[in-house]
Write a protein that holds these residues in place. Sequence first.
Motif, PDB file in Angstrom:
ATOM      1  N   SER A  84      -3.639  -8.594  11.963  1.00 38.99           N
ATOM      2  CA  SER A  84      -5.081  -8.409  12.172  1.00 38.99           C
ATOM      3  C   SER A  84      -5.721  -7.681  10.994  1.00 38.99           C
ATOM      4  O   SER A  84      -6.475  -6.721  11.165  1.00 38.99           O
ATOM      5  CB  SER A  84      -5.327  -7.629  13.470  1.00 38.99           C
ATOM      6  OG  SER A  84      -4.757  -8.287  14.576  1.00 38.99           O
ATOM      7  N   LEU A  85      -5.429  -8.153   9.813  1.00 34.60           N
ATOM      8  CA  LEU A  85      -5.899  -7.481   8.606  1.00 34.60           C
ATOM      9  C   LEU A  85      -7.415  -7.553   8.490  1.00 34.60           C
ATOM     10  O   LEU A  85      -8.052  -8.539   8.890  1.00 34.60           O
ATOM     11  CB  LEU A  85      -5.236  -8.085   7.378  1.00 34.60           C
ATOM     12  CG  LEU A  85      -3.793  -7.609   7.162  1.00 34.60           C
ATOM     13  CD1 LEU A  85      -3.025  -8.562   6.258  1.00 34.60           C
ATOM     14  CD2 LEU A  85      -3.791  -6.209   6.567  1.00 34.60           C
ATOM     15  N   LYS A  86      -7.961  -6.464   7.951  1.00 37.60           N
ATOM     16  CA  LYS A  86      -9.391  -6.331   7.764  1.00 37.60           C
ATOM     17  C   LYS A  86      -9.690  -6.146   6.282  1.00 37.60           C
ATOM     18  O   LYS A  86      -8.827  -5.737   5.505  1.00 37.60           O
ATOM     19  CB  LYS A  86      -9.902  -5.121   8.534  1.00 37.60           C
ATOM     20  CG  LYS A  86      -9.560  -5.115  10.011  1.00 37.60           C
ATOM     21  CD  LYS A  86     -10.029  -3.814  10.660  1.00 37.60           C
ATOM     22  CE  LYS A  86      -9.671  -3.761  12.134  1.00 37.60           C
ATOM     23  NZ  LYS A  86     -10.099  -2.485  12.760  1.00 37.60           N
ATOM     24  N   ALA A  87     -10.932  -6.383   5.914  1.00 31.32           N
ATOM     25  CA  ALA A  87     -11.332  -6.199   4.517  1.00 31.32           C
ATOM     26  C   ALA A  87     -11.046  -4.774   4.055  1.00 31.32           C
ATOM     27  O   ALA A  87     -10.665  -4.558   2.896  1.00 31.32           O
ATOM     28  CB  ALA A  87     -12.806  -6.540   4.355  1.00 31.32           C
ATOM     29  N   GLU A  88     -11.203  -3.819   4.932  1.00 34.68           N
ATOM     30  CA  GLU A  88     -10.987  -2.412   4.558  1.00 34.68           C
ATOM     31  C   GLU A  88      -9.516  -2.063   4.361  1.00 34.68           C
ATOM     32  O   GLU A  88      -9.203  -0.951   3.946  1.00 34.68           O
ATOM     33  CB  GLU A  88     -11.608  -1.467   5.586  1.00 34.68           C
ATOM     34  CG  GLU A  88     -11.248  -1.761   7.018  1.00 34.68           C
ATOM     35  CD  GLU A  88     -12.324  -2.586   7.717  1.00 34.68           C
ATOM     36  OE1 GLU A  88     -12.823  -3.560   7.107  1.00 34.68           O
ATOM     37  OE2 GLU A  88     -12.628  -2.273   8.878  1.00 34.68           O
ATOM     38  N   ASP A  89      -8.618  -2.995   4.646  1.00 31.27           N
ATOM     39  CA  ASP A  89      -7.212  -2.787   4.343  1.00 31.27           C
ATOM     40  C   ASP A  89      -6.886  -3.142   2.893  1.00 31.27           C
ATOM     41  O   ASP A  89      -5.756  -2.908   2.433  1.00 31.27           O
ATOM     42  CB  ASP A  89      -6.321  -3.634   5.265  1.00 31.27           C
ATOM     43  CG  ASP A  89      -6.424  -3.236   6.728  1.00 31.27           C
ATOM     44  OD1 ASP A  89      -6.507  -4.135   7.586  1.00 31.27           O
ATOM     45  OD2 ASP A  89      -6.435  -2.019   6.997  1.00 31.27           O
ATOM     46  N   THR A  90      -7.846  -3.683   2.187  1.00 29.74           N
ATOM     47  CA  THR A  90      -7.635  -4.043   0.786  1.00 29.74           C
ATOM     48  C   THR A  90      -7.335  -2.800  -0.044  1.00 29.74           C
ATOM     49  O   THR A  90      -8.087  -1.829  -0.032  1.00 29.74           O
ATOM     50  CB  THR A  90      -8.885  -4.747   0.221  1.00 29.74           C
ATOM     51  OG1 THR A  90      -9.070  -5.989   0.907  1.00 29.74           O
ATOM     52  CG2 THR A  90      -8.738  -5.006  -1.268  1.00 29.74           C
ATOM     53  N   ALA A  91      -6.205  -2.827  -0.732  1.00 28.07           N
ATOM     54  CA  ALA A  91      -5.759  -1.678  -1.512  1.00 28.07           C
ATOM     55  C   ALA A  91      -4.471  -2.043  -2.245  1.00 28.07           C
ATOM     56  O   ALA A  91      -3.875  -3.096  -1.972  1.00 28.07           O
ATOM     57  CB  ALA A  91      -5.499  -0.476  -0.603  1.00 28.07           C
ATOM     58  N   VAL A  92      -4.070  -1.145  -3.124  1.00 27.12           N
ATOM     59  CA  VAL A  92      -2.712  -1.216  -3.664  1.00 27.12           C
ATOM     60  C   VAL A  92      -1.821  -0.411  -2.723  1.00 27.12           C
ATOM     61  O   VAL A  92      -2.121   0.756  -2.426  1.00 27.12           O
ATOM     62  CB  VAL A  92      -2.633  -0.659  -5.090  1.00 27.12           C
ATOM     63  CG1 VAL A  92      -1.185  -0.715  -5.594  1.00 27.12           C
ATOM     64  CG2 VAL A  92      -3.546  -1.440  -6.020  1.00 27.12           C
ATOM     65  N   TYR A  93      -0.758  -1.021  -2.267  1.00 21.33           N
ATOM     66  CA  TYR A  93       0.157  -0.389  -1.332  1.00 21.33           C
ATOM     67  C   TYR A  93       1.392   0.086  -2.092  1.00 21.33           C
ATOM     68  O   TYR A  93       2.017  -0.680  -2.830  1.00 21.33           O
ATOM     69  CB  TYR A  93       0.549  -1.367  -0.231  1.00 21.33           C
ATOM     70  CG  TYR A  93      -0.536  -1.541   0.796  1.00 21.33           C
ATOM     71  CD1 TYR A  93      -1.727  -2.187   0.477  1.00 21.33           C
ATOM     72  CD2 TYR A  93      -0.399  -1.040   2.087  1.00 21.33           C
ATOM     73  CE1 TYR A  93      -2.748  -2.321   1.403  1.00 21.33           C
ATOM     74  CE2 TYR A  93      -1.409  -1.181   3.026  1.00 21.33           C
ATOM     75  CZ  TYR A  93      -2.579  -1.819   2.673  1.00 21.33           C
ATOM     76  OH  TYR A  93      -3.593  -1.952   3.601  1.00 21.33           O
ATOM     77  N   TYR A  94       1.713   1.364  -1.898  1.00 22.23           N
ATOM     78  CA  TYR A  94       2.830   1.987  -2.587  1.00 22.23           C
ATOM     79  C   TYR A  94       3.903   2.418  -1.597  1.00 22.23           C
ATOM     80  O   TYR A  94       3.601   2.979  -0.536  1.00 22.23           O
ATOM     81  CB  TYR A  94       2.372   3.233  -3.341  1.00 22.23           C
ATOM     82  CG  TYR A  94       1.396   2.974  -4.457  1.00 22.23           C
ATOM     83  CD1 TYR A  94       0.019   3.012  -4.231  1.00 22.23           C
ATOM     84  CD2 TYR A  94       1.841   2.696  -5.748  1.00 22.23           C
ATOM     85  CE1 TYR A  94      -0.878   2.776  -5.248  1.00 22.23           C
ATOM     86  CE2 TYR A  94       0.945   2.461  -6.778  1.00 22.23           C
ATOM     87  CZ  TYR A  94      -0.407   2.499  -6.518  1.00 22.23           C
ATOM     88  OH  TYR A  94      -1.299   2.274  -7.536  1.00 22.23           O
ATOM     89  N   CYS A  95       5.134   2.182  -1.979  1.00 20.70           N
ATOM     90  CA  CYS A  95       6.260   2.696  -1.233  1.00 20.70           C
ATOM     91  C   CYS A  95       6.623   4.082  -1.765  1.00 20.70           C
ATOM     92  O   CYS A  95       6.573   4.317  -2.988  1.00 20.70           O
ATOM     93  CB  CYS A  95       7.441   1.747  -1.400  1.00 20.70           C
ATOM     94  SG  CYS A  95       8.938   2.216  -0.528  1.00 20.70           S
ATOM     95  N   ARG A  96       6.961   4.982  -0.888  1.00 26.83           N
ATOM     96  CA  ARG A  96       7.351   6.341  -1.268  1.00 26.83           C
ATOM     97  C   ARG A  96       8.606   6.719  -0.511  1.00 26.83           C
ATOM     98  O   ARG A  96       8.728   6.426   0.692  1.00 26.83           O
ATOM     99  CB  ARG A  96       6.233   7.321  -0.920  1.00 26.83           C
ATOM    100  CG  ARG A  96       6.551   8.797  -1.172  1.00 26.83           C
ATOM    101  CD  ARG A  96       5.428   9.643  -0.615  1.00 26.83           C
ATOM    102  NE  ARG A  96       5.565  11.065  -0.860  1.00 26.83           N
ATOM    103  CZ  ARG A  96       6.219  11.906  -0.055  1.00 26.83           C
ATOM    104  NH1 ARG A  96       6.825  11.457   1.022  1.00 26.83           N
ATOM    105  NH2 ARG A  96       6.269  13.194  -0.355  1.00 26.83           N
TER     106      ARG A  96
END
Length: 122
Positions: A84-96
């Motif tokens: 259920s992805l939304k436009a506001e989920d747009t980002a660079v996703y980083y693993c830590r």
Amino acid sequence: QVQLVESGGGLVQPGGSLRLSCAASGSIFSINAMGWYRQAPGKQRELVAAFNSGGSTNYADSVKGRFTISRDNAKNTVYLQMNSLKAEDTAVYYCRARLVLRLGDRNEYIYWGQGTQVTVSS
């Protein structure tokens, strides 16, 4: 040398799904915590979902009920299923990851992956 390698980002329409993977490799004794953060343009990096040292999970309020973090301990890998992805989920996703590198070493070391772009757009 320790590396975190992410995969699975991309472009998806609103309401769609993506699954991110992050594999830790190298000389690792234990993984005390591992999870996902994200950073959108002009915003600070924020926690999305993570396993903590006790094995329980934390989620950002904005993704609860839509995202699920899971792991494969044998592969030193964590996954992030995003629905259920939304436009506001747009980002660079980083693993830590917070790691202990050697038996008997009390120090923990923080490692980051290189990031993977997730774009939610029609």
